[in-house]
Motif scaffolding. Structure first.
Motif, PDB file in Angstrom:
ATOM      1  N   THR A   1       0.838  -1.186   0.000  1.00 25.31           N
ATOM      2  CA  THR A   1       0.000   0.000   0.000  1.00 25.31           C
ATOM      3  C   THR A   1       0.877   1.241   0.000  1.00 25.31           C
ATOM      4  OG1 THR A   1      -0.106  -0.063   2.402  1.00 25.31           O
ATOM      5  CG2 THR A   1      -1.896  -1.100   1.211  1.00 25.31           C
TER       6      THR A   1
ATOM      7  N   PRO B   1       2.119   5.097   1.045  1.00 20.18           N
ATOM      8  CA  PRO B   1       2.240   5.702   2.379  1.00 20.18           C
ATOM      9  C   PRO B   1       0.927   6.311   2.866  1.00 20.18           C
ATOM     10  CG  PRO B   1       4.065   6.352   0.990  1.00 20.18           C
ATOM     11  CD  PRO B   1       3.105   5.635   0.113  1.00 20.18           C
TER      12      PRO B   1
ATOM     13  N   PHE C   1      -0.092   8.706   4.930  1.00 13.96           N
ATOM     14  CA  PHE C   1      -0.433  10.104   5.186  1.00 13.96           C
ATOM     15  C   PHE C   1      -0.057  11.054   4.050  1.00 13.96           C
ATOM     16  CE2 PHE C   1      -0.171   8.047   9.322  1.00 13.96           C
ATOM     17  CZ  PHE C   1      -1.466   8.277   9.760  1.00 13.96           C
ATOM     18  N   LEU C   2       0.191  10.485   2.870  1.00  9.25           N
ATOM     19  CA  LEU C   2       0.275  11.313   1.671  1.00  9.25           C
ATOM     20  C   LEU C   2      -1.032  11.139   0.906  1.00  9.25           C
ATOM     21  CD1 LEU C   2       3.881  10.693   0.249  1.00  9.25           C
ATOM     22  CD2 LEU C   2       3.102  12.450   1.842  1.00  9.25           C
ATOM     23  N   THR C   3      -1.416  12.182   0.159  1.00 11.56           N
ATOM     24  CA  THR C   3      -2.580  12.015  -0.701  1.00 11.56           C
ATOM     25  C   THR C   3      -2.139  11.242  -1.952  1.00 11.56           C
ATOM     26  OG1 THR C   3      -2.161  14.039  -1.934  1.00 11.56           O
ATOM     27  CG2 THR C   3      -3.497  14.233   0.072  1.00 11.56           C
TER      28      THR C   3
ATOM     29  N   TYR D   1       1.602  11.200  -3.453  1.00 14.79           N
ATOM     30  CA  TYR D   1       2.392   9.980  -3.606  1.00 14.79           C
ATOM     31  C   TYR D   1       2.989   9.879  -5.009  1.00 14.79           C
ATOM     32  CZ  TYR D   1       3.812   5.114  -3.757  1.00 14.79           C
ATOM     33  OH  TYR D   1       4.547   3.962  -3.920  1.00 14.79           O
TER      34      TYR D   1
ATOM     35  N   VAL E   1      -7.143  12.794  -1.616  1.00 16.34           N
ATOM     36  CA  VAL E   1      -7.535  11.965  -0.472  1.00 16.34           C
ATOM     37  C   VAL E   1      -6.296  11.239   0.079  1.00 16.34           C
ATOM     38  CG1 VAL E   1      -8.908   9.960   0.250  1.00 16.34           C
ATOM     39  CG2 VAL E   1      -9.855  11.629  -1.363  1.00 16.34           C
ATOM     40  N   LEU E   2      -6.192  11.196   1.404  1.00 18.94           N
ATOM     41  CA  LEU E   2      -5.066  10.469   2.012  1.00 18.94           C
ATOM     42  C   LEU E   2      -5.111   9.005   1.595  1.00 18.94           C
ATOM     43  CD1 LEU E   2      -4.791  11.698   5.733  1.00 18.94           C
ATOM     44  CD2 LEU E   2      -3.483  12.428   3.738  1.00 18.94           C
TER      45      LEU E   2
ATOM     46  N   LYS F   1      -4.471   6.393   3.141  1.00 21.48           N
ATOM     47  CA  LYS F   1      -5.062   5.476   4.124  1.00 21.48           C
ATOM     48  C   LYS F   1      -6.583   5.460   4.020  1.00 21.48           C
ATOM     49  CE  LYS F   1      -5.525   8.500   8.179  1.00 21.48           C
ATOM     50  NZ  LYS F   1      -6.888   8.173   8.542  1.00 21.48           N
ATOM     51  N   ASP F   2      -7.148   6.505   3.434  1.00 17.98           N
ATOM     52  CA  ASP F   2      -8.602   6.573   3.309  1.00 17.98           C
ATOM     53  C   ASP F   2      -9.104   6.083   1.953  1.00 17.98           C
ATOM     54  OD1 ASP F   2      -8.779   7.609   5.855  1.00 17.98           O
ATOM     55  OD2 ASP F   2      -8.698   9.694   5.194  1.00 17.98           O
TER      56      ASP F   2
ATOM     57  N   THR G   1     -13.644  11.211   4.980  1.00 18.18           N
ATOM     58  CA  THR G   1     -12.453  11.149   4.149  1.00 18.18           C
ATOM     59  C   THR G   1     -11.687  12.454   4.286  1.00 18.18           C
ATOM     60  OG1 THR G   1     -13.580   9.724   2.601  1.00 18.18           O
ATOM     61  CG2 THR G   1     -11.649  10.874   1.778  1.00 18.18           C
ATOM     62  N   LYS G   2     -10.399  12.349   4.589  1.00 15.47           N
ATOM     63  CA  LYS G   2      -9.595  13.552   4.724  1.00 15.47           C
ATOM     64  C   LYS G   2      -9.023  13.937   3.362  1.00 15.47           C
ATOM     65  CE  LYS G   2      -8.278  12.880   9.539  1.00 15.47           C
ATOM     66  NZ  LYS G   2      -7.194  12.587  10.477  1.00 15.47           N
ATOM     67  N   ARG G   3      -9.168  15.199   3.026  1.00 16.76           N
ATOM     68  CA  ARG G   3      -8.648  15.691   1.749  1.00 16.76           C
ATOM     69  C   ARG G   3      -7.663  16.825   2.007  1.00 16.76           C
ATOM     70  NH1 ARG G   3     -11.617  14.283  -2.906  1.00 16.76           N
ATOM     71  NH2 ARG G   3     -13.423  12.974  -2.423  1.00 16.76           N
TER      72      ARG G   3
ATOM     73  N   ASP H   1       3.713  13.152   7.529  1.00 17.85           N
ATOM     74  CA  ASP H   1       3.336  11.974   8.329  1.00 17.85           C
ATOM     75  C   ASP H   1       3.043  12.379   9.772  1.00 17.85           C
ATOM     76  OD1 ASP H   1       3.527  10.162   6.292  1.00 17.85           O
ATOM     77  OD2 ASP H   1       5.522   9.441   6.808  1.00 17.85           O
TER      78      ASP H   1
ATOM     79  N   ARG I   1      -0.095  14.871   9.951  1.00 21.04           N
ATOM     80  CA  ARG I   1      -1.411  14.385   9.539  1.00 21.04           C
ATOM     81  C   ARG I   1      -1.857  13.133  10.293  1.00 21.04           C
ATOM     82  NH1 ARG I   1      -0.723  14.914   2.968  1.00 21.04           N
ATOM     83  NH2 ARG I   1      -0.932  17.186   2.838  1.00 21.04           N
TER      84      ARG I   1
END
Lengths: 243, 444
Positions: free
Chosen positions: A89, A91, A93-95, A99, A131-132, A134-135, B243-245, B272, B275
């Protein structure tokens, strides 16, 4: 002008303690080919891709990828090819866009905006670019991993289970893309345990079981002989298991 | 699912998780290393008795275990991240709340009990056992070993339960946490200004060790049980429901950091940290909070050790604690995500070191603040040198021993032993250096 070998595996072997994950496997993949490595779970497919991309050093044997020794120059190999690892997957906490830009910086690419836009459009996930990771859903993460592998327009792509987590519509799009990519001169080496994918898009297949390559050959030869891939595969694997 | 079953399942998981990473023998030896270290350390106490009285050593030990409780608690319980990161990815029992009718409160309760038992067995019991084994050789009552076990366990649990309490407040409302923190800070400042600060007020478990009576024991138990009970009763675990944008921040941030090189890696580390759940709050929990405790305790400690310069000692401890920032910098990376890119491991570590350098502006600011508020301007530069050298040295040891995996590798018995052996001389050296400065100062 001769045919260019994009991958040359020579007696590749990988042992983990007493377990031999890959056992003296030799094969070649030529430029413009779409080669599928088929095998049950745990047969050695992922280890093979990791050795070909220099992520794992072979216990013995060697692998040359686009003319480079994968064990001696792994960074060189990974700089040239595109890789999609299984179940990896991006990273958290990057969108999605960050990435791709991160990968672009690692690969020192120019025209980053155009490259990113192209893949967001092609795989239809531009609405998720901010969107991050992770989401993101699993399918969208796989699209992102696909995008990072082809961002630098490599001439060879190595993909571990290419259609995992993708919905049927996106599976069709990816299969079409891979065929177009190969027709345009690219080369694809992928592993899968889903025989229908191989049957549909591969030029040549290899069948691996318990770390040994049981078969390598043109798919059309198999079809020409009137055999179905599934029965051929099951006969080979069951025969090997019973041997 | 009954709590005892949850507890047993979590204990098995925790053990198997650690033993899978380090090997059963490697991890099983970890308590033995702690015991041997405590035993050998205790044997040296008479050598330093004229400089460092036993009471002061006992206070340091209680501070150490208090901080361990804080670390264990803050590491596992980052509010909303609690279920996702700690449980969701590392513990199969976490799935019980998703697939079986088990409440989060029940899981959290079992989790607290598990952490209590597991880490007391891992840290406190071996430490107390090592100390108890040494007591006959240093002229102390063997019964002190048992007393130390109880009081150190209380100190550890005090730290753990306070962090659980604060994290529950945080999960409920950041404003509630900020308000509580502000009230506590005002109270502490008032007590400090009134000169009413005592060892008992700061650390009741230590007071119980010095004077094993009912009152300090009762206060200690209250300080453990009340915050823990509140945190269990009011625990809330928010699953990600939105959802976080974010607009692209990587490139602008990397552009600002371009002069450092590896700017995109440093920018990624920063994103990192900012966020991930807790944001800057993580720093408060795991860095500023322990530092505040150290500072307060040092103010008490100087009563026992004449000639000590609290700012220089604080700066050395600041250096050790600031090295834990490296743990945060590696916490959110999955390094397999670099394995298929044309990146060397050394390049990633190099970028982490640069990120660490940038992040060290925070402890530097703390040092400046400590010097300014304590009237220690005269010793600021020696303190700065102590901080910088200890921080750099501790980081070098951490990177050398654990690479990109400090959060797991430090639990390996042999790695931890080498870490302790490598770090301790630096702290002793720092203490000796402090004495030298004290002697050279006229009028001291």
């Amino acid at each position: 002008m001769g045919v260019r070998q994009m991958i040359e595996a020579d007696s590749l072997t990988k042992e983990y303690g007493n377990v031999t994950a890959v056992n003296r496997v030799s094969f070649t993949v030529t430029e413009g080919e779409l080669f599928g490595l088929l095998g049950p779970n745990g047969s050695g497919k992922t280890t093979m891709i990791r050795m070909l991309t220099g992520q794992v050093r072979p216990t013995s044997g060697s692998a040359r990828v686009m003319g480079l020794d994968a064990a001696k120059d792994p960074i060189g190999v990974r700089g040239l090819v595109g890789i999609i690892p299984e179940q990896e997957t991006p990273p958290s906490f990057l969108t999605a866009e960050e990435y791709l830009r991160f990968v672009a910086r690692i690969r020192s690419l120019d025209n980053v905006d155009e490259r990113c836009d192209r893949w967001f459009d092609l795989l239809e996930f531009g609405d998720k670019r901010d969107v991050l990771c992770k989401d993101l859903s699993r399918g969208t993460r796989q699209k992102l991993m696909f995008s990072q592998a082809f961002l630098h327009e490599p001439r060879l792509a190595l993909i571990d289970e290419p259609l995992i987590n993708l919905d049927p519509i996106m599976q069709r799009a990816v299969k079409d893309f891979l065929r177009e990519y190969v027709q345009g001169g690219g080369t694809v080496f992928f592993s899968t345990h889903i025989l229908e994918i191989a049957e549909e898009i591969c030029d040549r297949i290899g069948i691996i079981h318990n770390g040994r390559l049981l078969h390598a050959g043109q798919l059309e030869d198999l079809v020409g002989s009137g055999r179905h891939l599934e029965s051929f595969f099951l006969d080979l694997v069951r025969g090997d298991a019973g041997a | 699912m009954p709590v005892p079953d949850l507890f047993l399942a979590m204990m098995k998981e925790e053990w198997r998780m650690h033993s899978t990473i380090f090997g059963s023998l490697g991890f099983a030896l970890f308590p033995a290393v702690v015991a041997v270290f405590a035993f050998l350390g205790s044997l040296t106490l008479p050598l330093f008795a004229d400089v460092l009285p036993y009471d002061a050593v006992a206070l340091l030990a209680h501070i150490l275990f208090l901080l361990m409780g804080v670390m264990v608690g803050s590491f596992g319980l980052m509010g909303r991240e609690f279920m996702n990161r700690r449980f969701g990815q590392a513990s199969l029992v976490a799935y019980a709340s998703r697939s079986l009718p088990v409440s989060e409160r029940r899981i959290f309760g079992a989790f607290l009990v598990k952490d209590t038992v597991y880490y007391i067995l891992l840290y406190v019991l071996p430490f107390a056992a090592g100390f108890a084994a040494a007591t006959p050789f240093i002229g102390l009552e063997p019964g002190l070993g048992l007393l130390a076990f109880v009081s150190l366990a209380l100190a550890f649990l005090f730290g753990l339960s306070v962090v659980c309490f604060l994290s529950t407040l945080y999960a409920r409302s950041v404003a509630l946490l900020a308000g509580t923190a502000a009230v506590l800070a005002v109270l502490a400042l008032t007590v400090f200004q009134l000169g009413a600060i005592t060892v008992s007020a700061v650390l009741p478990p230590y007071a119980f060790f010095l004077d094993p009576k009912v009152e300090p024991l009762a206060i200690s138990l209250l300080l453990v049980l009340v915050p823990a009970a509140i945190s269990v009763l009011f625990v809330t675990v928010d699953y990600p429901d939105r959802t976080k944008r974010f607009a692209n921040s990587l490139d602008p941030l990397a552009e600002r950091l371009r002069a450092l090189g590896s700017a995109h890696f440093i920018a990624k580390d920063a994103l990192d940290l900012l966020r991930s759940e807790g944001g800057a709050g993580k720093v408060i929990f795991s860095f500023l909070f322990p530092l505040g405790l150290v500072w307060v305790c040092l103010r008490v400690l100087i009563r026992f050790i004449p000639g000590i310069d609290p700012l220089v000692v604080f700066s050395a401890l600041l250096g050790v604690i600031s090295a834990t920032i490296y743990n945060w910098l590696t916490e959110f990376d999955s390094f397999t995500s670099y394995a298929f890119l044309p990146v060397e491991v050394s390049e990633v570590i190099d970028a982490k070191l640069k990120s660490y350098g940038v992040a060290n502006l925070l402890p530097l600011a703390v040092l400046v603040l400590a010097a300014a508020t304590s009237g220690g301007a005269g010793t600021f530069f020696p303190a700065l040198a102590a901080f910088a050298s200890v921080s750099a040295y501790t980081l070098a040891v951490t990177v050398y021993l654990t690479g990109l995996h400090p959060n797991v590798m430090l639990y390996h018995a042999s790695v931890f032993l080498r870490y302790l052996l490598a770090i301790s001389p630096a702290l002793l050296l720092s203490r000796g250096r402090t004495k030298w400065q004290a002697w050279e100062m006229p009028g001291y």
